[in-house]
Write a protein that holds these residues in place. Sequence first.
Motif, PDB file in Angstrom:
ATOM      1  N   GLY A 114      38.455  18.763  31.493  1.00  0.00           N
ATOM      2  CA  GLY A 114      39.420  19.675  32.087  1.00  0.00           C
ATOM      3  C   GLY A 114      38.775  20.969  32.540  1.00  0.00           C
ATOM      4  O   GLY A 114      37.760  21.411  31.999  1.00  0.00           O
ATOM      5  N   ILE A 115      39.376  21.569  33.558  1.00  0.00           N
ATOM      6  CA  ILE A 115      38.903  22.854  34.079  1.00  0.00           C
ATOM      7  C   ILE A 115      39.998  23.883  33.834  1.00  0.00           C
ATOM      8  O   ILE A 115      41.092  23.784  34.400  1.00  0.00           O
ATOM      9  CB  ILE A 115      38.577  22.768  35.586  1.00  0.00           C
ATOM     10  CG1 ILE A 115      37.432  21.773  35.820  1.00  0.00           C
ATOM     11  CG2 ILE A 115      38.205  24.148  36.128  1.00  0.00           C
ATOM     12  CD1 ILE A 115      37.130  21.529  37.275  1.00  0.00           C
ATOM     13  N   ALA A 116      39.710  24.835  32.967  1.00  0.00           N
ATOM     14  CA  ALA A 116      40.705  25.851  32.615  1.00  0.00           C
ATOM     15  C   ALA A 116      40.049  27.223  32.605  1.00  0.00           C
ATOM     16  O   ALA A 116      38.916  27.382  32.140  1.00  0.00           O
ATOM     17  CB  ALA A 116      41.317  25.551  31.250  1.00  0.00           C
ATOM     18  N   VAL A 117      40.766  28.204  33.142  1.00  0.00           N
ATOM     19  CA  VAL A 117      40.292  29.586  33.121  1.00  0.00           C
ATOM     20  C   VAL A 117      41.407  30.476  32.588  1.00  0.00           C
ATOM     21  O   VAL A 117      42.571  30.080  32.556  1.00  0.00           O
ATOM     22  CB  VAL A 117      39.857  30.062  34.528  1.00  0.00           C
ATOM     23  CG1 VAL A 117      38.698  29.230  35.049  1.00  0.00           C
ATOM     24  CG2 VAL A 117      41.031  30.027  35.514  1.00  0.00           C
ATOM     25  N   ARG A 118      41.045  31.677  32.171  1.00  0.00           N
ATOM     26  CA  ARG A 118      42.028  32.621  31.643  1.00  0.00           C
ATOM     27  C   ARG A 118      41.847  33.965  32.320  1.00  0.00           C
ATOM     28  O   ARG A 118      40.844  34.656  32.099  1.00  0.00           O
ATOM     29  CB  ARG A 118      41.871  32.765  30.125  1.00  0.00           C
ATOM     30  CG  ARG A 118      42.171  31.484  29.362  1.00  0.00           C
ATOM     31  CD  ARG A 118      42.052  31.683  27.852  1.00  0.00           C
ATOM     32  NE  ARG A 118      43.033  32.659  27.358  1.00  0.00           N
ATOM     33  CZ  ARG A 118      43.176  32.952  26.065  1.00  0.00           C
ATOM     34  NH1 ARG A 118      42.417  32.350  25.158  1.00  0.00           N
ATOM     35  NH2 ARG A 118      44.073  33.851  25.679  1.00  0.00           N
ATOM     36  N   ALA A 156      34.684  31.885  32.195  1.00  0.00           N
ATOM     37  CA  ALA A 156      36.018  31.277  32.193  1.00  0.00           C
ATOM     38  C   ALA A 156      37.121  32.325  32.115  1.00  0.00           C
ATOM     39  O   ALA A 156      38.295  31.982  32.165  1.00  0.00           O
ATOM     40  CB  ALA A 156      36.151  30.310  31.022  1.00  0.00           C
ATOM     41  N   GLY A 157      36.765  33.590  32.013  1.00  0.00           N
ATOM     42  CA  GLY A 157      37.736  34.660  31.963  1.00  0.00           C
ATOM     43  C   GLY A 157      37.161  35.833  31.186  1.00  0.00           C
ATOM     44  O   GLY A 157      36.086  35.718  30.591  1.00  0.00           O
ATOM     45  N   PRO A 158      37.847  36.959  31.198  1.00  0.00           N
ATOM     46  CA  PRO A 158      38.956  37.293  32.090  1.00  0.00           C
ATOM     47  C   PRO A 158      38.444  37.619  33.490  1.00  0.00           C
ATOM     48  O   PRO A 158      37.254  37.793  33.697  1.00  0.00           O
ATOM     49  CB  PRO A 158      39.573  38.525  31.418  1.00  0.00           C
ATOM     50  CG  PRO A 158      38.420  39.161  30.697  1.00  0.00           C
ATOM     51  CD  PRO A 158      37.544  38.030  30.237  1.00  0.00           C
ATOM     52  N   GLY A 159      39.365  37.685  34.440  1.00  0.00           N
ATOM     53  CA  GLY A 159      38.990  37.973  35.818  1.00  0.00           C
ATOM     54  C   GLY A 159      40.059  37.498  36.776  1.00  0.00           C
ATOM     55  O   GLY A 159      41.192  37.204  36.377  1.00  0.00           O
TER      56      GLY A 159
END
Length: 351
Positions: free
Chosen positions: A332-336, A80-83
């Motif tokens: 929910g779909i969340a990325v960082r 989900a992160g970082p990237g």
Amino acid sequence: MRVLGIETSCDETGVALYDTARGLLAEALYSQVAMHAEHGGVVPELASRDHVRRLLPLVQQVMDQAGCTAADIDGVAYTAGPGLAGALLVGAAAARSLAFGWGIPAVAVHHMEGHLLAPLLEDEPPAFPFVALLVSGGHTLLLEARSLGDYHLLGESLDDAAGEAFDKAAKMMGLGYPGGPRISALAEQGDPARFTFPRPMTDRPGLDFSFSGLKTYCLNTIAECGGKEALSEQDRADIARAFEEAVVETLVIKCRRAMQQTGHDTLVMAGGVSANRRLRARLAEALAKPARGHKPVRVCYPRQALCTDNGAMIAFAGALRLAGGEQQQDLGIAVRARWPLTELTPVTRSV
């Protein structure tokens, strides 16, 4: 518990299936290096599109290789992160959709925690607490890992990461992308006595890093040799050797300080640059013997295939967190794109 791991943070599409009782069952990886090499570095939009094309076929390949069906999977873990935000969204959307369709939990994994835990996949894995050197194209960090998810930052790069510096130095010499493996290979033929590059921030206390000045020194050295077009193969080899020596010794000095500061007897090294043979050899040499009353240090790192981005480390990290009771409750779909490792929640349940 069987966990499917999906990694799409940058330019590799990785999928793996990990079983908490049997270990790694299957894995597959598609690298985009050849595509991005034409552009001299990663192009985010191209990376995202390629993940879309490659991901689900790789999932099917891994399931077939392991002889598993959807009914055999107990959870899905994804980076989900970082990237790169677009690349992360591809993996996150696919993972959450699979988990929802199969009626199983999903868990978001921090990319760098995946790297940090990768050495635990090896025989005789290290045990918490330990010091971790995470060194890759996007990150250079020294951490005290007290337990799963409980990480204390000791030092970090104030500008370029070590891997990024390798890539930029290689580009200056006309070596192409990715730069790290090319510089390391060329350095084997280099004369270690011809050039001496500075060891940045080692003449002062602290555990932070800085590699931007080292890039400038490399550029000036190339100019003194007549510029990139005038470099002979021996010039390139000698500069590559000096550059690699400087980065490696800087990392070794900071690691030695971190071990003395914390008093721990285990150093875990992970990330793409951890595959560097000179770095592995120098760390082992510098930390294996007691110094100034300090005990010898065991250095642990993953096998070469697990140094770069891969699905196995995500499946493993996800399995540990799922076993600890963590899972996403909402849809929910969340990325960082940016996500400090120290913001992770420690796993309190025994795993």
